[in-house]
Every structure is written in C-alpha cells, then in structure tokens.
Motif scaffolding. Structure first.
Motif, PDB file in Angstrom:
ATOM      1  N   SER A   1       0.834  -1.200   0.000  1.00 33.68           N
ATOM      2  CA  SER A   1       0.000   0.000   0.000  1.00 33.68           C
ATOM      3  C   SER A   1       0.871   1.253   0.000  1.00 33.68           C
ATOM      4  CB  SER A   1      -0.902   0.009   1.239  1.00 33.68           C
ATOM      5  OG  SER A   1      -1.564   1.246   1.393  1.00 33.68           O
ATOM      6  N   PRO A   2       0.470   2.303  -0.721  1.00 38.84           N
ATOM      7  CA  PRO A   2       1.249   3.551  -0.748  1.00 38.84           C
ATOM      8  C   PRO A   2       0.932   4.453   0.441  1.00 38.84           C
ATOM      9  CG  PRO A   2      -0.610   3.751  -2.237  1.00 38.84           C
ATOM     10  CD  PRO A   2      -0.665   2.350  -1.666  1.00 38.84           C
ATOM     11  N   ARG A   3       0.950   3.907   1.626  1.00 36.48           N
ATOM     12  CA  ARG A   3       0.593   4.682   2.812  1.00 36.48           C
ATOM     13  C   ARG A   3       1.773   5.535   3.261  1.00 36.48           C
ATOM     14  NH1 ARG A   3      -2.722   1.317   7.262  1.00 36.48           N
ATOM     15  NH2 ARG A   3      -2.032   3.182   8.379  1.00 36.48           N
ATOM     16  N   LYS A   4       1.525   6.822   3.415  1.00 28.50           N
ATOM     17  CA  LYS A   4       2.585   7.748   3.793  1.00 28.50           C
ATOM     18  C   LYS A   4       3.080   7.486   5.207  1.00 28.50           C
ATOM     19  CE  LYS A   4       1.055  11.491   0.736  1.00 28.50           C
ATOM     20  NZ  LYS A   4       0.577  12.889   0.660  1.00 28.50           N
ATOM     21  N   ASP A   5       2.165   7.088   6.125  1.00 29.70           N
ATOM     22  CA  ASP A   5       2.601   6.848   7.502  1.00 29.70           C
ATOM     23  C   ASP A   5       3.524   5.631   7.577  1.00 29.70           C
ATOM     24  OD1 ASP A   5       0.429   5.256   6.790  1.00 29.70           O
ATOM     25  OD2 ASP A   5      -0.272   5.043   8.856  1.00 29.70           O
ATOM     26  N   TRP A   6       3.286   4.618   6.754  1.00 26.37           N
ATOM     27  CA  TRP A   6       4.172   3.460   6.707  1.00 26.37           C
ATOM     28  C   TRP A   6       5.542   3.871   6.162  1.00 26.37           C
ATOM     29  CZ3 TRP A   6       1.041  -1.286   4.456  1.00 26.37           C
ATOM     30  CH2 TRP A   6      -0.008  -1.598   5.335  1.00 26.37           C
ATOM     31  N   ALA A   7       5.517   4.655   5.086  1.00 27.96           N
ATOM     32  CA  ALA A   7       6.782   5.094   4.485  1.00 27.96           C
ATOM     33  C   ALA A   7       7.596   5.923   5.476  1.00 27.96           C
ATOM     34  CB  ALA A   7       6.505   5.903   3.221  1.00 27.96           C
ATOM     35  N   PHE A   8       6.919   6.840   6.162  1.00 26.30           N
ATOM     36  CA  PHE A   8       7.612   7.694   7.132  1.00 26.30           C
ATOM     37  C   PHE A   8       8.202   6.852   8.263  1.00 26.30           C
ATOM     38  CE2 PHE A   8       7.621  10.284  11.011  1.00 26.30           C
ATOM     39  CZ  PHE A   8       8.455  11.314  10.599  1.00 26.30           C
ATOM     40  N   ALA A   9       7.430   5.874   8.753  1.00 22.69           N
ATOM     41  CA  ALA A   9       7.914   5.022   9.847  1.00 22.69           C
ATOM     42  C   ALA A   9       9.153   4.234   9.421  1.00 22.69           C
ATOM     43  CB  ALA A   9       6.813   4.069  10.296  1.00 22.69           C
ATOM     44  N   ALA A  10       9.125   3.709   8.200  1.00 22.27           N
ATOM     45  CA  ALA A  10      10.260   2.921   7.705  1.00 22.27           C
ATOM     46  C   ALA A  10      11.516   3.779   7.563  1.00 22.27           C
ATOM     47  CB  ALA A  10       9.908   2.277   6.378  1.00 22.27           C
ATOM     48  N   LEU A  11      11.348   4.973   6.972  1.00 26.00           N
ATOM     49  CA  LEU A  11      12.496   5.848   6.782  1.00 26.00           C
ATOM     50  C   LEU A  11      13.024   6.368   8.107  1.00 26.00           C
ATOM     51  CD1 LEU A  11      11.213   7.856   3.689  1.00 26.00           C
ATOM     52  CD2 LEU A  11      12.875   5.995   3.695  1.00 26.00           C
ATOM     53  N   GLN A  12      12.126   6.638   9.042  1.00 25.43           N
ATOM     54  CA  GLN A  12      12.526   7.121  10.353  1.00 25.43           C
ATOM     55  C   GLN A  12      13.362   6.076  11.093  1.00 25.43           C
ATOM     56  OE1 GLN A  12       9.371   7.927  13.270  1.00 25.43           O
ATOM     57  NE2 GLN A  12      10.320   9.900  13.674  1.00 25.43           N
ATOM     58  N   LYS A  13      13.073   4.808  10.861  1.00 25.69           N
ATOM     59  CA  LYS A  13      13.808   3.729  11.504  1.00 25.69           C
ATOM     60  C   LYS A  13      15.149   3.453  10.835  1.00 25.69           C
ATOM     61  CE  LYS A  13      11.196   2.222  14.924  1.00 25.69           C
ATOM     62  NZ  LYS A  13      11.683   2.107  16.302  1.00 25.69           N
ATOM     63  N   GLY A  14      15.397   4.061   9.696  1.00 25.43           N
ATOM     64  CA  GLY A  14      16.708   3.899   9.073  1.00 25.43           C
ATOM     65  C   GLY A  14      16.708   3.268   7.702  1.00 25.43           C
ATOM     66  N   ALA A  15      15.528   2.896   7.161  1.00 28.88           N
ATOM     67  CA  ALA A  15      15.484   2.361   5.798  1.00 28.88           C
ATOM     68  C   ALA A  15      15.855   3.464   4.809  1.00 28.88           C
ATOM     69  CB  ALA A  15      14.095   1.810   5.488  1.00 28.88           C
ATOM     70  N   GLN A  16      16.437   3.048   3.670  1.00 29.91           N
ATOM     71  CA  GLN A  16      16.844   4.037   2.670  1.00 29.91           C
ATOM     72  C   GLN A  16      15.742   4.358   1.658  1.00 29.91           C
ATOM     73  OE1 GLN A  16      19.358   1.828   3.982  1.00 29.91           O
ATOM     74  NE2 GLN A  16      19.748   3.774   4.997  1.00 29.91           N
ATOM     75  N   ASP A  17      14.776   3.446   1.487  1.00 28.94           N
ATOM     76  CA  ASP A  17      13.718   3.716   0.520  1.00 28.94           C
ATOM     77  C   ASP A  17      12.489   2.882   0.863  1.00 28.94           C
ATOM     78  OD1 ASP A  17      12.408   4.835  -1.620  1.00 28.94           O
ATOM     79  OD2 ASP A  17      13.952   4.304  -3.095  1.00 28.94           O
ATOM     80  N   PHE A  18      11.369   3.278   0.303  1.00 24.28           N
ATOM     81  CA  PHE A  18      10.074   2.627   0.523  1.00 24.28           C
ATOM     82  C   PHE A  18       9.385   2.591  -0.828  1.00 24.28           C
ATOM     83  CE2 PHE A  18       5.528   2.805   1.296  1.00 24.28           C
ATOM     84  CZ  PHE A  18       5.328   1.976   2.393  1.00 24.28           C
ATOM     85  N   ILE A  19       9.114   1.376  -1.358  1.00 25.73           N
ATOM     86  CA  ILE A  19       8.496   1.281  -2.678  1.00 25.73           C
ATOM     87  C   ILE A  19       7.265   0.394  -2.617  1.00 25.73           C
ATOM     88  CG2 ILE A  19      10.603   1.758  -3.981  1.00 25.73           C
ATOM     89  CD1 ILE A  19      11.062  -1.170  -4.327  1.00 25.73           C
ATOM     90  N   VAL A  20       6.294   0.727  -3.443  1.00 27.02           N
ATOM     91  CA  VAL A  20       5.041  -0.039  -3.514  1.00 27.02           C
ATOM     92  C   VAL A  20       5.210  -1.136  -4.559  1.00 27.02           C
ATOM     93  CG1 VAL A  20       2.564   0.073  -3.943  1.00 27.02           C
ATOM     94  CG2 VAL A  20       3.736   2.005  -2.831  1.00 27.02           C
ATOM     95  N   LYS A  21       4.914  -2.367  -4.184  1.00 28.10           N
ATOM     96  CA  LYS A  21       5.219  -3.522  -5.033  1.00 28.10           C
ATOM     97  C   LYS A  21       4.532  -3.459  -6.394  1.00 28.10           C
ATOM     98  CE  LYS A  21       4.436  -6.456  -1.566  1.00 28.10           C
ATOM     99  NZ  LYS A  21       4.281  -7.745  -0.842  1.00 28.10           N
ATOM    100  N   ASP A  22       3.272  -3.002  -6.423  1.00 31.43           N
ATOM    101  CA  ASP A  22       2.527  -2.982  -7.692  1.00 31.43           C
ATOM    102  C   ASP A  22       3.104  -1.996  -8.700  1.00 31.43           C
ATOM    103  OD1 ASP A  22       0.857  -4.899  -6.735  1.00 31.43           O
ATOM    104  OD2 ASP A  22      -0.791  -3.539  -6.233  1.00 31.43           O
ATOM    105  N   THR A  23       3.896  -1.037  -8.237  1.00 25.85           N
ATOM    106  CA  THR A  23       4.431  -0.004  -9.140  1.00 25.85           C
ATOM    107  C   THR A  23       5.867  -0.298  -9.581  1.00 25.85           C
ATOM    108  OG1 THR A  23       5.318   1.361  -7.335  1.00 25.85           O
ATOM    109  CG2 THR A  23       3.002   1.697  -7.942  1.00 25.85           C
ATOM    110  N   ILE A  24       6.430  -1.418  -9.120  1.00 24.93           N
ATOM    111  CA  ILE A  24       7.835  -1.705  -9.409  1.00 24.93           C
ATOM    112  C   ILE A  24       8.017  -2.115 -10.867  1.00 24.93           C
ATOM    113  CG2 ILE A  24       9.780  -3.243  -8.907  1.00 24.93           C
ATOM    114  CD1 ILE A  24       8.748  -3.449  -6.042  1.00 24.93           C
ATOM    115  N   ASP A  25       8.941  -1.430 -11.535  1.00 24.20           N
ATOM    116  CA  ASP A  25       9.370  -1.860 -12.874  1.00 24.20           C
ATOM    117  C   ASP A  25      10.897  -1.915 -12.867  1.00 24.20           C
ATOM    118  OD1 ASP A  25      10.223   0.764 -12.971  1.00 24.20           O
ATOM    119  OD2 ASP A  25       8.713   1.394 -14.430  1.00 24.20           O
ATOM    120  N   SER A  26      11.458  -2.304 -13.979  1.00 24.50           N
ATOM    121  CA  SER A  26      12.905  -2.479 -14.051  1.00 24.50           C
ATOM    122  C   SER A  26      13.655  -1.196 -13.704  1.00 24.50           C
ATOM    123  CB  SER A  26      13.305  -2.955 -15.452  1.00 24.50           C
ATOM    124  OG  SER A  26      14.698  -3.068 -15.559  1.00 24.50           O
TER     125      SER A  26
END
Length: 305
Positions: free
Chosen positions: A86-111
């Motif tokens: 899901s493209p949830r902003k609160d999830w993305a913010f939580a992940a980046l705040q914890k130290g992740a470098q990026d947050f991507i939505v699986k359905d939008t992934i291309d090469s």
C-alpha cells in the motif's frame, strides 16, 4: 563486483519477479537469497552481511522480526528497501525514520524503478556509513573515540560473558604532555600524541580495541585474559613501548612517561562503566605515587645537533 541481496516477502511470485528484474537489468553479478517469513528474514540478516535487503513491510513490523531499527550494528552496512502493498505515507515515514533508505510499492515496481531504488539506497548507505565512521574516529590520531569504544567494548564484553572468559580494561594517561605543550606548543604536542597512539596500537592484538578518550588519555579493552599476570605483563609492554624510546619531532627528542591502571571482568565488575572507573582510579593512584617519589623529570629534551 558482486552485490549481495536479501529479498524477503510472503509472496514467492513477488520474490521471483524482483529476482528476474535484478538479474536481467544489470551487468553486475547479483547473489540473491530469499526468505518467505519474518523469522527467517530476521535470522538471515543476523547471520550474514548483505549489500541490499528488500523487506516486506509486514515482515519488519512483525514481533518475530528483531531488527526493525536498522540503525543497529547488525545492519549498519546493509541498504534497506521496504516493500509495501500500500502507498501509505505513515508506513513510508515510519520505515524511513527507523533507518530504511527507501520505501516502494510492489505494484508499481518496474525495471527502471527498482534499479534506481537499489542504486540510490546503496549510495545513501555508503555515505551514511562514511559519516558514521568519521563520527566514531578521533580526528587527531585516527583511532576510535569514546563512542566507538563503548560500542566495541559492549560487544567484546558479551562475547566474554558467553565464553565465560576474563577480559580487562586498561586506562592510560601520558605523563608529561602538559610540559611538552607549554614548552613547544600544542601543535607539536598533537603530533606527539599521534605517535603515542601508534605505539599503543602496535602493542595490541587484532581482537583488542583501543580509543583516545581525552586530551592525553587512552582506554583499551582486552579479551582472552588467561592468567592473573597477563595484565601486568601487558602494562609493562605498553609502558616500555610508550616511554623507553624518545620521540623525535622537528629535530627534538622527547622522552615521556605513561601511567596505566587496569580492571578485570568479572573480578572487579561486570559492567563496562564500572570497569572503566576502576581502571581510571587505579591509574591516578599510580600517577600520584610517581609524583610522591623523587625522580628526574619524566620529560627530557635534546636539541638537534
């Protein structure tokens, strides 16, 4: 060059799609390990070092996943990309705040998007690691500072506890540095400290850690202490290395001394902070006894002939 990947997701089809993109879209060899549960992913990150980890968001929020705080020492060289349904902003913010470098939505992934995310995440992690290493090093001597020592000492203490082995803290203070600074200036005194650090490190084993923790103070932690006399012998070697041979700087030979105190784990304490305090106190007791004993000045100078 080989890039080591960990892909962790509950959906095998997602893992296969990401694997195909990574192997087909780059000339770099990719070594890919996959896991399909939070517990397996957590264990994989603990046991091996990866360059990049692509982790499902529901994995890293699972109680069985123990490394959600990616600033921790286990993953401090692994670039983390969170995969989300899901493209949830609160999830993305939580992940980046914890130290992740990026947050991507699986359905939008291309090469293009995945390769760009991986490249950018690795770049960010590399810069983060460089800054972290710089922040943990003493800029004058290049050895560790107090923050790095605390991290490394905690790791060594845990190893000693698990192995039921003795360890030791050494607290060292240079005798005569103030006289050097007063006579020849702080710039020469700094160069002297740099050489002192080199001599101290030269007496340490690869398994030991040493740091500069004050103007003329150094601390070290040693493991695998086999006999009660081991520390006495090590202190003697350090004193000899630091004090016996004069330091030649700008045509001046400088003779200095060193005072050293020690504390043993678990005999004196089982806590790093207590061991440091005990070693520090014993070092100052030795320094006080030196001052109370009439002797020639510990600092001598010979002008260049």
């Amino acid at each position: 060059m080989t890039i080591r990947f960990l892909i962790a997701d509950r959906d095998p089809a997602c893992i296969q799609r990401l694997t195909s993109i990574l192997t087909d879209s780059t000339d770099t060899y990719c070594k890919i390990v996959s896991r399909t549960s939070a517990a397996e992913a957590s264990a994989a990150l603990k046991s091996k070092c990866y360059d990049v980890a692509l982790l499902a968001y529901d994995f890293v929020t699972d109680p069985r996943f123990e490394l959600f705080d990616f600033h921790g020492p286990t993953t401090n060289r692994t670039a983390i990309i969170i995969l989300s349904d899901s493209p949830r902003k609160d999830w993305a913010f939580a992940a980046l705040q914890k130290g992740a470098q990026d947050f991507i939505v699986k359905d939008t992934i291309d090469s293009f998007g995945l390769i760009k995310a991986v490249t950018y995440a690795m770049f960010l992690k590399c810069k983060e690691f460089e800054l972290r290493v710089s922040a943990l090093r003493d800029p004058l001597t290049g050895i560790g500072n107090r923050n790095l020592f605390d991290e490394q000492a905690a790791t060594l203490l845990n190893q000693a506890k698990r192995g039921q082995e003795k360890a030791a803290i050494l607290f060292m203070d240079v005798d005569g540095l103030k006289a050097v600074n007063d006579t020849h200036g702080h710039a020469l005194g700094d160069r002297l400290l740099n050489q002192v650090a080199t001599r101290i490190v030269g007496q340490m084993r690869e398994s030991d850690v040493v740091a500069r923790v004050g103007g003329d103070e150094f601390v070290a932690m040693l493991t695998h202490i086999n006999t009660p006399n081991s520390i006495t012998l090590i202190e003697h070697k350090l004193n000899h290395a630091v004090s016996q041979t004069p330091y030649r700087i700008d045509g001046i030979d400088i003779q200095i001394g060193m005072s050293c105190g020690s504390a043993i784990y678990p005999d004196d304490s089982q806590e790093i902070s207590d061991l440091i305090q005990i070693a520090d106190k014993r070092m100052y007791e030795k320094k006080a006894r030196k001052k109370a004993t009439p002797s020639p000045s510990p600092v001598l100078y010979w002008s260049k002939s």
